[in-house]
Enzyme design. Structure first.
Site, PDB file in Angstrom:
ATOM      1  N   LEU A 292       0.848  -1.189   0.000  1.00 32.84           N
ATOM      2  CA  LEU A 292       0.000   0.000   0.000  1.00 32.84           C
ATOM      3  C   LEU A 292       0.885   1.241   0.000  1.00 32.84           C
ATOM      4  O   LEU A 292       1.984   1.233   0.566  1.00 32.84           O
ATOM      5  CB  LEU A 292      -0.904   0.029   1.245  1.00 32.84           C
ATOM      6  CG  LEU A 292      -1.911  -1.109   1.405  1.00 32.84           C
ATOM      7  CD1 LEU A 292      -2.605  -0.999   2.751  1.00 32.84           C
ATOM      8  CD2 LEU A 292      -2.921  -1.113   0.274  1.00 32.84           C
ATOM      9  N   ASP A 293       0.394   2.317  -0.626  1.00 29.58           N
ATOM     10  CA  ASP A 293       1.100   3.587  -0.549  1.00 29.58           C
ATOM     11  C   ASP A 293       1.248   3.998   0.914  1.00 29.58           C
ATOM     12  O   ASP A 293       0.458   3.588   1.778  1.00 29.58           O
ATOM     13  CB  ASP A 293       0.321   4.679  -1.293  1.00 29.58           C
ATOM     14  CG  ASP A 293       0.222   4.412  -2.793  1.00 29.58           C
ATOM     15  OD1 ASP A 293       1.069   3.659  -3.318  1.00 29.58           O
ATOM     16  OD2 ASP A 293      -0.699   4.957  -3.425  1.00 29.58           O
ATOM     17  N   ARG A 294       2.228   4.852   1.166  1.00 31.49           N
ATOM     18  CA  ARG A 294       2.522   5.257   2.543  1.00 31.49           C
ATOM     19  C   ARG A 294       1.286   5.778   3.272  1.00 31.49           C
ATOM     20  O   ARG A 294       1.036   5.435   4.419  1.00 31.49           O
ATOM     21  CB  ARG A 294       3.623   6.322   2.541  1.00 31.49           C
ATOM     22  CG  ARG A 294       3.997   6.816   3.929  1.00 31.49           C
ATOM     23  CD  ARG A 294       5.065   7.889   3.868  1.00 31.49           C
ATOM     24  NE  ARG A 294       5.340   8.424   5.191  1.00 31.49           N
ATOM     25  CZ  ARG A 294       6.123   9.469   5.439  1.00 31.49           C
ATOM     26  NH1 ARG A 294       6.710  10.099   4.421  1.00 31.49           N
ATOM     27  NH2 ARG A 294       6.312   9.898   6.667  1.00 31.49           N
TER      28      ARG A 294
END
Length: 289
Positions: free
Chosen positions: A133-135
């Protein structure tokens, strides 16, 4: 690492064909074949060309993976939603990266999982993130505890047979409650943001409107492909950027990061041959919507 399956077919089958039907990749099979593990039928070590008879158990034994010295150990908090001998399902908070990168060498989910496995006394200390997942995207991540699990599930990932659902809050209103965005996404050299472009990779996002206000909508989304920033790019291209998404023109007055949450993941466990499904409740940032 050891795993056993019962062959339930009606005719004899070679070990390789049986394991491939369960999801094992060629690389792992060849590694075991070349001496990095062994095959057992009825608890007897056998050759890779052996045929299994109906109702016979097949066991594979593979040496544990040693730790990767380039991955630091972190003992920061890790929210584990599910765990067994092969899998960890982690509920990631927004603001934590999935893997180390140029600006974050420690404290990521990968670092924390390594620390968690050390604390548990695991022999396998090289976890594999199956999903990322993106940050600033929160929610569920699937982690394989060892490379056998990573190999066994790779077909489901490559063929997009793993169900991944998200929740998001976007700008604007929708006339229809359901839609599909099928637009190719491309990367441009020197740019972090992805773009819709004919030379990109095919990307398909399906969405359902769960609720909407005067100038916002809360969506349930399903990924049918797995491109970087896919939901963020698709919704921005449709004129509905995610609330708080600074990279794609989202409204920053209502949230300081994109309101995107990986709320559900479902896959066929290649070890138990059972469908495993996990859900995560929405974080507090979604409460205003």
């Amino acid at each position: 690492m050891e795993a056993t399956w019962q062959y339930t077919g009606q005719e004899p089958v070679k070990i390789k064909k049986f394991l491939q039907s369960l999801g094992m990749g060629h690389r792992l099979f060849n590694e075991i074949k070349k001496g990095q593990g062994q095959f057992l039928v009825d608890h007897r070590v056998v050759r890779p060309t052996t045929q299994i008879l109906p109702n016979q158990p097949l066991t594979i034994q593979v040496a544990p993976e040693t730790a990767d010295p380039t991955v630091a150990v972190s003992h920061e908090p890790l929210k584990v939603a599910y765990e067994d001998d092969n899998w960890l399902v982690v509920d990631k908070p927004a603001g934590v990266s999935s893997i180390p990168g140029p600006t974050t060498s420690n404290g990521t989910i990968l670092n924390r999982v390594k620390g968690y496995l050390e604390e548990q006394g695991s022999e396998d200390l090289r976890p594999h993130l199956i999903t990322r997942l993106d940050r600033f995207t929160s929610g569920l991540l699937l982690v394989a505890k060892h490379h056998v699990a990573s190999s066994m599930i790779s077909q489901q990932v490559q063929q997009h047979r793993m169900l991944k659902e998200y929740r998001a809050v976007v700008s604007g209103r929708f006339a229809d409650d359901h839609g599909v965005i099928d637009q190719p996404i491309a990367r441009r050299e020197g740019q972090v943001a992805r773009v819709i472009a004919p030379d990109g990779q095919r990307a398909v996002t399906e969405y359902w409107v769960e609720d909407q206000g005067v100038d916002w909508a809360r969506l349930r989304l399903q990924l049918h492909t797995g491109r970087t920033h896919q939901i963020r790019v698709h919704m921005a291209s449709a004129g509905h950027p995610l609330i708080g998404d600074h990279l794609y023109g989202g409204d920053m007055t209502r949230a300081d990061h994109q309101l995107l949450h990986a709320s559900k993941i479902s896959f066929l466990d290649p070890f138990s041959q059972k469908q495993l499904t996990f859900t995560s409740s929405l974080p507090e940032e979604f409460n205003g919507f």
